[in-house]
Design an enzyme around this catalytic site. Structure first.
Site, mmCIF file in Angstrom:
data_model
loop_
_atom_site.group_PDB
_atom_site.id
_atom_site.type_symbol
_atom_site.label_atom_id
_atom_site.label_comp_id
_atom_site.label_asym_id
_atom_site.label_seq_id
_atom_site.Cartn_x
_atom_site.Cartn_y
_atom_site.Cartn_z
ATOM 1 N N LYS A 185 0.842 -1.197 0.000
ATOM 2 C CA LYS A 185 0.000 0.000 0.000
ATOM 3 C C LYS A 185 0.877 1.247 0.000
ATOM 4 C CE LYS A 185 -3.859 -1.856 2.773
ATOM 5 N NZ LYS A 185 -4.948 -1.690 1.791
ATOM 6 N N ARG A 240 -10.105 -11.666 2.158
ATOM 7 C CA ARG A 240 -10.965 -12.724 1.602
ATOM 8 C C ARG A 240 -10.263 -14.078 1.633
ATOM 9 N NH1 ARG A 240 -11.455 -9.265 -3.831
ATOM 10 N NH2 ARG A 240 -11.048 -7.646 -2.278
#
Ligand code: BES
Ligand code: ZN
Ligand code: ZN
Length: 508
Positions: free
Chosen positions: A283, A357
């Site tokens: 990020k 996920r």
């Protein structure tokens, strides 16, 4: 905060402050619906009426006036707190009112105890519960690691004072409200902790301590066990970190004579990424520090399990929290890698920043293998959800409309509101992989939905719903009733959902 209820008369209150909610349009002269104000005006020899006459107190939401040493009171202070329009009274507005009033008196650092006047308009058990929840949640500060001087503000005691000859069941309201408020703060506390403290191991240790205290069964799988079971998706995420992953499992069983009435097992599954750097798909630096709160779904599940342990609904519940860091390193999972999940399905990891996920996939399979008949997961899953719904509502999607409706209703009931997103099969096309059963990201479109669709692959035929709490778990600016930062969103929602299910089933 010790919370009690009593019927002390207004002149005999011994707390440091008496909080008096004032709704718009109420005045001490309007004796029909504002008897408390009239009584207080009498006790203060007209001090209250003059405030109203001069327009200093109008009941406008979040306005307030603090009076010191007025009248023949055993309490030193009176806080008149603007409650807004009486038409807007519901458990959400009352929770905010009580939180904001507590935060207002905390600023006066000498106040240690408070009485809250439960005026006629607030006379239900649900609203009394909201007062308790609001006060507890409003009281919490976020400066865990700031040096504290001796006068750090804390309200040690709160007494609910009723005007009514026959008040609602305050004891029940206090029990439920304390369970909800304390668990919300417990979850917020986990969210506020920095990731150097709140590692997966620490999260498991805290959950274990809570479970031992509340009488829940606890178990935490380590990486060896995960390898043995074949949890390749969860292990792929944790590979890059030297902190070992944990799969935290909490189990609640109803008491003796209630047990066995139903074969239902509700699974609550929460994302517990204790720090999300993005991994190899790293990020940007700006605001990366906020990614310590990527375990707030897990915290919500652990908090909801605490409420469930205390309020003892008649349904079995299992809480499953996969906990891991997501870091880049020479061992880390790389874009393009293919991993085999616990379910047997293979996953192409196209972007290592879509890690939530992956860990949820294996946790959902674990829940189903352990007999779950219904799965609800909560996760700070996508930035797209923050863009779509902001801090105000979380997204809900799933495979079973009744389950979704029940979650939406539970959210309305406690002010943790949801908004449903669709999961048409066409969205599934976006995450088809050329090399594996599924890939972990799609294209630029429908980011929250494709994340949900990915999870759907692992829920199979078991009724399942997913809550994306990325926007609601953390607030950027303080509110009159709440400090900025971790909100505990999901604790009350999940707990209410379970309590409602148990009640509905008892009626059958
Ligand atoms: N933890 C983030 C999602 C997130 C973003 C939560 C902002 C709270 C605030 C999640 O793991 C993530 O990084 N998701 C990616 C997915 C993308 C790579 C498809 C995202 O949303 O950018
Ligand atoms: Zn991520
Ligand atoms: Zn994440």
């Amino acid at each position: 905060m010790k919370i009690t209820a009593s019927r002390t008369s207004l002149g005999e209150i011994s707390e440091d402050v008496l909080i008096v909610p004032v709704f718009e349009g109420e005045t001490p002269r309007d004796s029909d619906n504002a008897s408390a104000l009239a009584a207080l005006d009498h006790l203060t020899r007209g001090a209250i009426a003059s405030l109203f006459d001069e327009g200093e107190m109008t009941g406008k939401l979040d306005s307030s006036v603090l009076l010191q040493n007025v009248g023949p009171f055993s309490t030193k202070r009176l806080l008149l707190y603007g409650a807004g329009k009486a038409d807007d009274i519901d458990s959400v507005s009352v929770r905010r009112l009580s939180g904001a009033a507590i935060r207002a008196i905390l600023k006066h650092r000498v106040i240690r105890s408070a009485a809250f006047l439960v005026t006629r308009k607030l006379e239900s058990e649900a609203l009394a519960q909201a007062i308790v929840e609001g006060a507890l949640v409003g009281q919490m500060s976020s400066d865990l690691y700031r040096a504290k001087d001796e006068s750090t503000a804390e309200i040690e005691a709160l007494d609910l004072i009723s005007e009514l000859p026959e008040p609602p069941d305050f004891d029940r309201a206090i029990k439920a409200g304390s369970a909800m408020g304390e668990a919300t703060n417990y979850a917020r506390g986990l969210g506020f902790e920095p990731s150097n403290v709140m590692t997966p191991t620490e999260l498991a240790d805290r959950a274990q301590k809570m479970a031992n205290g509340e009488g829940l069964a606890f178990e935490a799988l380590g990486e060896d066990e995960m390898k043995r079971l074949g949890m390749g998706a969860l292990l792929a995420v944790s590979r890059g970190s030297t902190e070992p992953a944990r799969l935290i499992v909490l189990k609640y069983e109803p008491d003796g004579e209630q047990a066995g009435a139903s074969s239902d097992l509700i699974a609550l599954v929460g994302k517990g990424i204790t720090f999300d750097s993005g991994g190899i798909s790293i990020k940007p630096a700006a605001r990366m520090e906020e990614m310590k709160y990527d375990m707030c779904g897990g915290a919500a599940v652990i908090g909801a399990m605490q409420v469930i342990a205390r309020l003892r609904p008649n349904v079995r519940v299992i809480g499953v929290v996969p906990a891991s860091e997501n870091l880049p390193s020479g061992r880390a999972v790389k874009p393009g890698d293919v991993v085999r999940s616990f379910s047997g399905k293979t996953i192409e990891v196209v972007n290592t920043d879509a890690e939530g996920r992956l860990i949820l996939a294996d946790a959902i399979t674990y829940a189903i293998n352990n007999g779950a008949t219904c799965v609800v997961d909560a996760a700070t899953l996508t930035g797209a959800c923050v863009v779509a719904l902001g801090e105000t509502r979380a997204a809900v999607m799933g495979s079973n409309q009744q389950l979704i409706d029940d979650l939406v209703a539970a959210g309305e009931q406690c002010g943790e509101r949801l908004w449903q997103l669709p999961l048409d099969d066409a969205y599934g096309d976006i995450i088809k992989s050329d090399i594996a059963d599924v890939k972990n990201v799609g294209n630029r479109t429908a980011g929250s939905i494709t994340a949900g669709f990915f999870l759907k692959h692992f829920a199979g035929t078991v009724p399942w719903a997913h809550l994306d709490i990325a926007g609601t778990a953390w607030i950027e600016n303080e509110k009159p009733y709440l400090v900025k930062g971790a909100t505990g969103f999901g604790v009350r929602l999940l707990a209410n959902f379970v309590l409602n299910r148990a009640k509905a089933q008892d009626k059958e």
